[in-house]
Motif scaffolding. Structure first.
Motif, short mmCIF file in Angstrom:
data_model
loop_
_atom_site.label_atom_id
_atom_site.label_comp_id
_atom_site.label_asym_id
_atom_site.label_seq_id
_atom_site.Cartn_x
_atom_site.Cartn_y
_atom_site.Cartn_z
N GLY A 281 0.77 -1.23 0.00
CA GLY A 281 0.00 0.00 0.00
C GLY A 281 0.80 1.27 0.00
O GLY A 281 0.23 2.37 0.05
N PHE A 282 2.14 1.18 -0.07
CA PHE A 282 2.98 2.37 -0.10
C PHE A 282 3.13 2.88 -1.54
O PHE A 282 3.23 2.09 -2.47
CB PHE A 282 4.40 2.07 0.41
N GLU A 283 3.20 4.19 -1.69
CA GLU A 283 3.55 4.81 -2.96
C GLU A 283 4.91 5.49 -2.79
O GLU A 283 4.99 6.54 -2.15
CB GLU A 283 2.51 5.85 -3.36
N PRO A 284 6.00 4.91 -3.29
CA PRO A 284 7.31 5.55 -3.15
C PRO A 284 7.33 6.93 -3.79
O PRO A 284 6.74 7.12 -4.85
CB PRO A 284 8.25 4.58 -3.88
N ILE A 285 8.01 7.87 -3.15
CA ILE A 285 8.05 9.24 -3.68
C ILE A 285 9.48 9.69 -3.95
O ILE A 285 9.82 10.12 -5.03
CB ILE A 285 7.38 10.23 -2.70
N ALA A 286 10.35 9.62 -2.94
CA ALA A 286 11.72 10.10 -3.03
C ALA A 286 11.72 11.61 -3.32
O ALA A 286 10.85 12.33 -2.86
CB ALA A 286 12.51 9.32 -4.08
N GLY A 287 12.69 12.11 -4.08
CA GLY A 287 12.78 13.54 -4.33
C GLY A 287 13.98 14.16 -3.63
O GLY A 287 14.72 13.50 -2.91
N THR A 288 14.17 15.44 -3.83
CA THR A 288 15.32 16.16 -3.30
C THR A 288 15.07 16.60 -1.86
O THR A 288 13.92 16.63 -1.40
CB THR A 288 15.61 17.40 -4.15
N PRO A 289 16.14 16.97 -1.14
CA PRO A 289 15.93 17.55 0.19
C PRO A 289 15.03 18.78 0.17
O PRO A 289 14.24 19.00 1.09
CB PRO A 289 17.36 17.90 0.63
N ASP A 290 15.14 19.59 -0.88
CA ASP A 290 14.28 20.78 -0.99
C ASP A 290 12.83 20.38 -1.18
O ASP A 290 11.91 21.05 -0.67
CB ASP A 290 14.74 21.67 -2.16
N ASP A 291 12.58 19.31 -1.93
CA ASP A 291 11.20 18.79 -2.08
C ASP A 291 10.65 18.41 -0.71
O ASP A 291 9.48 18.68 -0.39
CB ASP A 291 11.17 17.56 -2.98
N CYS A 292 11.48 17.75 0.08
CA CYS A 292 11.08 17.31 1.41
C CYS A 292 10.76 18.52 2.30
O CYS A 292 9.76 18.54 3.01
CB CYS A 292 12.18 16.46 2.03
N ALA A 293 11.61 19.53 2.25
CA ALA A 293 11.40 20.74 3.05
C ALA A 293 10.09 21.42 2.66
O ALA A 293 9.33 21.88 3.53
CB ALA A 293 12.57 21.69 2.88
#
Length: 315
Positions: A281-293
């Motif tokens: 049921g997880f949807e992996p996202i990942a992305g940059t540290p700025d995306d996370c912020a």
């Protein structure tokens, strides 16, 4: 002063070049068996391979994730201590008057990890087969039905509070130290219902040990495609999905953050990991540290609105 600053820059550069040189600890601020724990344990072996150092998972449950998260906020900013946090990280500041850390100032975002809805589960002994029937039962027995959550202010708690507000229900809250223990309480028949991540409960639903009634989000979840959304069941406004992020202590050098982020993004893009996570049921996202912020800032604002509008209060 200039020499001191120059020396610090050179020291950090050297540190990043040799990173990691020892075990990297990922604090999971919840008990084993919940969504955060499952996600981290799936990622850990691949992270170990890519980083060339052992990943140690350290479960530190309590206070709706605040105990383990505070531990990381106070840790050395060297990349060797991280926390994998869920939605409670961005909802807690709106639910608690006093926090042991600042969700923005005390952390360096590493990466978004994944997203997932939460699912309303009941014990099979409860005489209902649908969300509509559960609402009718709760209205007929106000103050008698209870619900387990992964802690006050958790995504599972917010989900039930939004459900209560949407339908005007009187349900009794019983908080646990994580969604795993909360689901276990429902499995054992000690509590009537819970909101839980598909990853923690899909096997129990398949085995008939739990009954899933509805899933949050705007579409059905791949791990439980037969379960309708709340909107499909006629109830709007139950918007309490979960996002997971990886965080380091504030001040962690950007070069080290880049190494950690690169490894996490690669793991979350591996076909076998994507398939395994999707099955839970997880949807992996990942992305940059700025995306996370950016996500953290948006989520803090969102939960502030939701908590205020739903008048949610933490005991």
């Amino acid at each position: 002063m200039a020499m001191t600053a120059c020396g610090l820059v050179m020291a950090f550069a050297s540190l990043a070049q040799n990173f990691p040189a020892r075990v990297v600890r990922i604090v999971v601020p919840f008990a084993p068996g919940g969504g955060t724990d499952n996600l981290t344990r799936i990622m850990a072996p691949k992270l170990t391979e890519l980083l060339g150092q052992q990943i140690l998972i350290d479960n530190r449950p309590g206070a709706s994730g605040q105990i383990g998260t505070e531990l990381v906020a106070r840790a050395a900013p060297d990349g060797y201590t991280l926390v994998h946090a869920d939605t409670t990280f961005t909802s807690n500041p709106s639910l608690h008057r006093k926090m042991p850390y600042d969700a923005v100032k005390d952390f360096s975002p590493v990466s978004l990890l994944a997203a997932a809805p939460v699912v309303l589960m009941i014990h099979p002994s409860v005489p209902v087969k649908s969300l509509k029937e559960l609402v009718a039962l709760a209205r007929a027995r106000p103050g008698e039905l209870n619900f387990a959550t992964g802690g006050a202010g958790s995504a599972t708690h917010l989900g039930v509070e939004l459900f209560k507000a949407a339908e005007g229900l009187d349900l009794v809250h019983i908080p646990y130290k994580g969604s795993g223990p909360a689901a276990a309480a429902v499995l054992a028949g000690h509590v009537v219902m819970t909101f839980a991540s598909p990853s923690a409960t899909a096997p129990h639903v398949a085995a008939g040990k739990l009954r899933a009634l509805a899933v949050t989000g705007d579409r059905r979840n791949s791990a439980m495609p037969h379960i309708p959304t709340f909107a499909e069941s006629g109830i709007a406004g139950v918007d309490s999905g979960t996002y997971w992020v990886s965080l380091a202590p504030a001040g962690t050098p950007r070069d080290i953050i880049a190494v950690l982020n690169g490894a996490m993004v690669r793991v979350l893009q591996m076909p076998d990991i994507v398939k395994r996570l999707a099955g839970l049921g997880f949807e992996p996202i990942a992305g940059t540290p700025d995306d996370c912020a950016a996500h953290i800032r948006e989520a803090l604002a969102k939960w502030a609105r939701v908590v205020a509008q739903a008048k949610i209060r933490v005991e």
